[in-house]
Scaffold this motif. Structure first.
Motif, PDB file in Angstrom:
ATOM      1  N   ALA A  29       0.825  -1.219   0.000  1.00  0.00           N
ATOM      2  CA  ALA A  29       0.000   0.000   0.000  1.00  0.00           C
ATOM      3  C   ALA A  29       0.851   1.257   0.000  1.00  0.00           C
ATOM      4  O   ALA A  29       0.434   2.303  -0.506  1.00  0.00           O
ATOM      5  N   SER A  30       2.050   1.190   0.562  1.00  0.00           N
ATOM      6  CA  SER A  30       2.908   2.369   0.622  1.00  0.00           C
ATOM      7  C   SER A  30       3.500   2.745  -0.726  1.00  0.00           C
ATOM      8  O   SER A  30       4.037   3.839  -0.876  1.00  0.00           O
ATOM      9  N   ARG A  31       3.425   1.850  -1.727  1.00  0.00           N
ATOM     10  CA  ARG A  31       4.035   2.123  -3.023  1.00  0.00           C
ATOM     11  C   ARG A  31       3.067   2.736  -4.023  1.00  0.00           C
ATOM     12  O   ARG A  31       3.453   2.988  -5.175  1.00  0.00           O
ATOM     13  N   THR A  32       1.824   2.956  -3.673  1.00  0.00           N
ATOM     14  CA  THR A  32       0.861   3.470  -4.634  1.00  0.00           C
ATOM     15  C   THR A  32      -0.146   4.393  -3.953  1.00  0.00           C
ATOM     16  O   THR A  32      -0.401   4.269  -2.746  1.00  0.00           O
ATOM     17  N   LEU A 248      15.601   2.417   9.911  1.00  0.00           N
ATOM     18  CA  LEU A 248      16.042   3.254   8.794  1.00  0.00           C
ATOM     19  C   LEU A 248      15.692   2.628   7.453  1.00  0.00           C
ATOM     20  O   LEU A 248      15.222   3.307   6.533  1.00  0.00           O
ATOM     21  N   GLY A 249      15.907   1.306   7.323  1.00  0.00           N
ATOM     22  CA  GLY A 249      15.599   0.644   6.068  1.00  0.00           C
ATOM     23  C   GLY A 249      14.115   0.636   5.758  1.00  0.00           C
ATOM     24  O   GLY A 249      13.707   0.916   4.623  1.00  0.00           O
ATOM     25  N   VAL A 250      13.285   0.335   6.762  1.00  0.00           N
ATOM     26  CA  VAL A 250      11.832   0.308   6.536  1.00  0.00           C
ATOM     27  C   VAL A 250      11.320   1.702   6.194  1.00  0.00           C
ATOM     28  O   VAL A 250      10.507   1.885   5.278  1.00  0.00           O
ATOM     29  N   TYR A 251      11.802   2.730   6.922  1.00  0.00           N
ATOM     30  CA  TYR A 251      11.355   4.102   6.636  1.00  0.00           C
ATOM     31  C   TYR A 251      11.752   4.524   5.220  1.00  0.00           C
ATOM     32  O   TYR A 251      10.962   5.150   4.497  1.00  0.00           O
ATOM     33  N   SER A 252      12.955   4.165   4.811  1.00  0.00           N
ATOM     34  CA  SER A 252      13.410   4.541   3.471  1.00  0.00           C
ATOM     35  C   SER A 252      12.624   3.818   2.392  1.00  0.00           C
ATOM     36  O   SER A 252      12.306   4.390   1.349  1.00  0.00           O
ATOM     37  N   LEU A 254       9.545   2.809   2.647  1.00  0.00           N
ATOM     38  CA  LEU A 254       8.168   3.311   2.628  1.00  0.00           C
ATOM     39  C   LEU A 254       8.063   4.714   2.057  1.00  0.00           C
ATOM     40  O   LEU A 254       7.027   5.084   1.498  1.00  0.00           O
ATOM     41  N   THR A 255       9.102   5.516   2.218  1.00  0.00           N
ATOM     42  CA  THR A 255       9.017   6.932   1.839  1.00  0.00           C
ATOM     43  C   THR A 255       9.933   7.324   0.692  1.00  0.00           C
ATOM     44  O   THR A 255       9.942   8.490   0.304  1.00  0.00           O
ATOM     45  N   ASP A 256      10.739   6.393   0.166  1.00  0.00           N
ATOM     46  CA  ASP A 256      11.693   6.704  -0.906  1.00  0.00           C
ATOM     47  C   ASP A 256      12.682   7.780  -0.479  1.00  0.00           C
ATOM     48  O   ASP A 256      13.144   8.581  -1.300  1.00  0.00           O
ATOM     49  N   ALA A 257      13.029   7.816   0.816  1.00  0.00           N
ATOM     50  CA  ALA A 257      13.993   8.804   1.295  1.00  0.00           C
ATOM     51  C   ALA A 257      15.410   8.489   0.852  1.00  0.00           C
ATOM     52  O   ALA A 257      16.255   9.384   0.766  1.00  0.00           O
ATOM     53  N   MET A 258      15.700   7.241   0.559  1.00  0.00           N
ATOM     54  CA  MET A 258      17.017   6.817   0.117  1.00  0.00           C
ATOM     55  C   MET A 258      16.860   5.926  -1.111  1.00  0.00           C
ATOM     56  O   MET A 258      15.765   5.429  -1.398  1.00  0.00           O
ATOM     57  N   ALA A 259      17.969   5.718  -1.807  1.00  0.00           N
ATOM     58  CA  ALA A 259      17.943   4.817  -2.957  1.00  0.00           C
ATOM     59  C   ALA A 259      17.613   3.403  -2.492  1.00  0.00           C
ATOM     60  O   ALA A 259      17.951   3.009  -1.377  1.00  0.00           O
ATOM     61  N   PHE A 260      16.958   2.648  -3.369  1.00  0.00           N
ATOM     62  CA  PHE A 260      16.512   1.312  -2.984  1.00  0.00           C
ATOM     63  C   PHE A 260      17.661   0.408  -2.548  1.00  0.00           C
ATOM     64  O   PHE A 260      17.533  -0.290  -1.532  1.00  0.00           O
ATOM     65  N   PRO A 261      18.807   0.355  -3.257  1.00  0.00           N
ATOM     66  CA  PRO A 261      19.894  -0.522  -2.785  1.00  0.00           C
ATOM     67  C   PRO A 261      20.402  -0.142  -1.400  1.00  0.00           C
ATOM     68  O   PRO A 261      20.701  -1.011  -0.573  1.00  0.00           O
ATOM     69  N   VAL A 262      20.503   1.169  -1.128  1.00  0.00           N
ATOM     70  CA  VAL A 262      20.991   1.613   0.187  1.00  0.00           C
ATOM     71  C   VAL A 262      19.988   1.244   1.280  1.00  0.00           C
ATOM     72  O   VAL A 262      20.356   0.740   2.351  1.00  0.00           O
ATOM     73  N   ALA A 263      18.690   1.480   1.021  1.00  0.00           N
ATOM     74  CA  ALA A 263      17.670   1.149   2.014  1.00  0.00           C
ATOM     75  C   ALA A 263      17.606  -0.351   2.265  1.00  0.00           C
ATOM     76  O   ALA A 263      17.516  -0.808   3.412  1.00  0.00           O
ATOM     77  N   ALA A 264      17.660  -1.136   1.177  1.00  0.00           N
ATOM     78  CA  ALA A 264      17.631  -2.590   1.345  1.00  0.00           C
ATOM     79  C   ALA A 264      18.867  -3.089   2.084  1.00  0.00           C
ATOM     80  O   ALA A 264      18.785  -3.996   2.929  1.00  0.00           O
ATOM     81  N   GLY A 265      20.036  -2.487   1.808  1.00  0.00           N
ATOM     82  CA  GLY A 265      21.256  -2.880   2.522  1.00  0.00           C
ATOM     83  C   GLY A 265      21.182  -2.566   4.002  1.00  0.00           C
ATOM     84  O   GLY A 265      21.583  -3.382   4.850  1.00  0.00           O
ATOM     85  N   ALA A 266      20.641  -1.381   4.345  1.00  0.00           N
ATOM     86  CA  ALA A 266      20.489  -1.028   5.761  1.00  0.00           C
ATOM     87  C   ALA A 266      19.525  -1.981   6.462  1.00  0.00           C
ATOM     88  O   ALA A 266      19.760  -2.388   7.608  1.00  0.00           O
ATOM     89  N   LEU A 267      18.463  -2.351   5.775  1.00  0.00           N
ATOM     90  CA  LEU A 267      17.499  -3.277   6.367  1.00  0.00           C
ATOM     91  C   LEU A 267      18.114  -4.656   6.586  1.00  0.00           C
ATOM     92  O   LEU A 267      17.933  -5.274   7.654  1.00  0.00           O
ATOM     93  N   VAL A 268      18.869  -5.160   5.604  1.00  0.00           N
ATOM     94  CA  VAL A 268      19.481  -6.486   5.737  1.00  0.00           C
ATOM     95  C   VAL A 268      20.536  -6.494   6.842  1.00  0.00           C
ATOM     96  O   VAL A 268      20.581  -7.421   7.678  1.00  0.00           O
ATOM     97  N   ILE A 269      21.384  -5.456   6.885  1.00  0.00           N
ATOM     98  CA  ILE A 269      22.414  -5.387   7.939  1.00  0.00           C
ATOM     99  C   ILE A 269      21.770  -5.287   9.315  1.00  0.00           C
ATOM    100  O   ILE A 269      22.207  -5.930  10.279  1.00  0.00           O
ATOM    101  N   GLY A 270      20.715  -4.484   9.428  1.00  0.00           N
ATOM    102  CA  GLY A 270      20.013  -4.370  10.704  1.00  0.00           C
ATOM    103  C   GLY A 270      19.407  -5.692  11.143  1.00  0.00           C
ATOM    104  O   GLY A 270      19.487  -6.065  12.323  1.00  0.00           O
ATOM    105  N   LEU A 271      18.815  -6.420  10.203  1.00  0.00           N
ATOM    106  CA  LEU A 271      18.246  -7.721  10.544  1.00  0.00           C
ATOM    107  C   LEU A 271      19.319  -8.703  10.991  1.00  0.00           C
ATOM    108  O   LEU A 271      19.129  -9.437  11.971  1.00  0.00           O
TER     109      LEU A 271
END
Length: 365
Positions: A29-32, A248-252, A254-271
């Protein structure tokens, strides 16, 4: 003899699977802001809730979140009508009395002309947030909070115990208050102050707390194994850094605050940090788990249904698929086929999750 039907669960689905499915729909839902896709997500969540919810008290929370979503949409539209400017559109609907503001608020308008473009934009934005809230409400309606807390990892053992105790005693306070008011009415005391009701309730709560503390202490609750202080600090710091990376990864995402690779990397490292720290912190807890909830094929299928819906929408947004973002508020919303198919996969839990079955029991007439 007459038959009485009781609702029983052959095997309740793991609550974590329901939450992962619901979070997948919320990410979708956050993408549209397309109202057709948002209504489809809402319908998917509502259908699964209607098909698989139990008769537990928390099962009615989806309706409460629907009402909350309507309130969110109403507030968004009202604020947009009060603060919108003519630059947001040219289709004038009506004019509100405009309140003059001081010079330091130059550029801010309160009242005045309201356009159709401004109201539709507010409706779509509010609808997106409302649908995300309803997805969370679907998880609350389907997943038992007590079983979810019981499934927490060992590193969060103390917090889980505290939450379980709170969830157990909060409804008991309401029951005690009703019992005391009923006893007063039987004695002919229809009028009573807050003090006459609160004091017996608090006294009963303190008595139960002392009894519960003694019972938990006799069963070994709160006893932990010896772990070096350095290891505890490293574990705590890793958990905090992991949760920060996840947020940080989830917020990015959901809001496109960061580039997708950076947000996905932050989410994976955090997990990875959070899971590793919790696995190490589990060594402190010397206890066994009675009848743990299994994670079998139905849980994987339910989780995969939410993941497919989320990934489909993320890929469509990354590729710029036509229809996820409207060209204008007054444009007829298109129906993109790919995202619709991905969202319909979210209906799978209504089939693959363990259903409610009826067990007949003979009772004397």
């Amino acid at each position: 003899m007459r038959a009485v039907h009781h609702l029983t669960l052959p095997r309740a689905l793991h609550p974590g699977a329901w939450w992962l499915w619901a979070l997948g729909l919320a990410v979708a839902a956050s993408r549209t802001r397309n109202p057709v896709l948002l209504v489809l997500i809402l319908a998917v969540a509502g259908f699964v809730v209607a098909a698989r919810r139990s008769d537990a008290p928390w099962a009615n929370s989806y309706v409460a979140f629907l009402k909350l979503g309507l309130v969110v949409i109403g507030l968004r539209v009202v604020l947009q009508a009060l603060l919108s400017t003519r630059s947001q559109g040219n289709t004038l609907l009506f004019t509100l009395p405009q309140i003059p503001l001081p010079d330091w608020a130059n550029g801010v308008k309160l009242g005045g002309e309201v356009t159709a473009e401004a109201l539709l934009t507010a409706l779509y934005d509010g609808g997106q947030l409302a649908v995300m809230l309803c997805c969370i409400g679907a998880a609350n309606a389907l997943a038992s909070p007590r079983r979810l807390l019981k499934s927490l990892p060992g590193a969060l053992y103390e917090m889980g115990v505290a939450c379980v105790v709170a969830l157990t005693f909060a409804p008991q306070l309401v029951v005690d208050a009703r019992r005391i008011r009923g006893a007063r009415r039987l004695r002919g005391r229809t009028r009573g102050s807050f003090r006459t009701t609160a004091m017996p309730v608090l006294e009963g709560a303190l008595d139960r707390s002392v009894e519960l503390a003694a019972a938990m202490d006799s069963r070994g609750y709160g006893r932990t194994a010896h772990v070096p202080r350095r290891q505890r600090r490293i574990t705590g710091g890793s958990v905090l850094l992991g949760l920060l990376g996840i947020a940080l990864g989830v917020y990015s995402l959901l809001t496109d605050a960061m580039a997708f690779p950076v947000a996905a990397g932050a989410l994976v490292i955090g997990l990875l940090l959070a899971v590793g720290a919790m696995a190490i912190g589990r060594q402190r807890v010397t206890r066994t788990r009675y009848r743990p909830d299994p994670w079998a094929l139905p849980e994987w299928l339910v989780t995969a249904a939410g993941a497919v819906a989320a990934v489909t929408m993320i890929i469509a947004a990354a590729r710029g698929t036509h229809g996820l973002v409207l060209a204008g508020p007054l444009v007829v919303p298109p129906v993109p086929v790919g995202p619709v198919i991905g969202l319909l996969v979210g209906l799978a839990p209504a089939i693959v999750a363990p259903p409610l079955t009826r067990r007949a029991e003979l009772v004397p007439a």
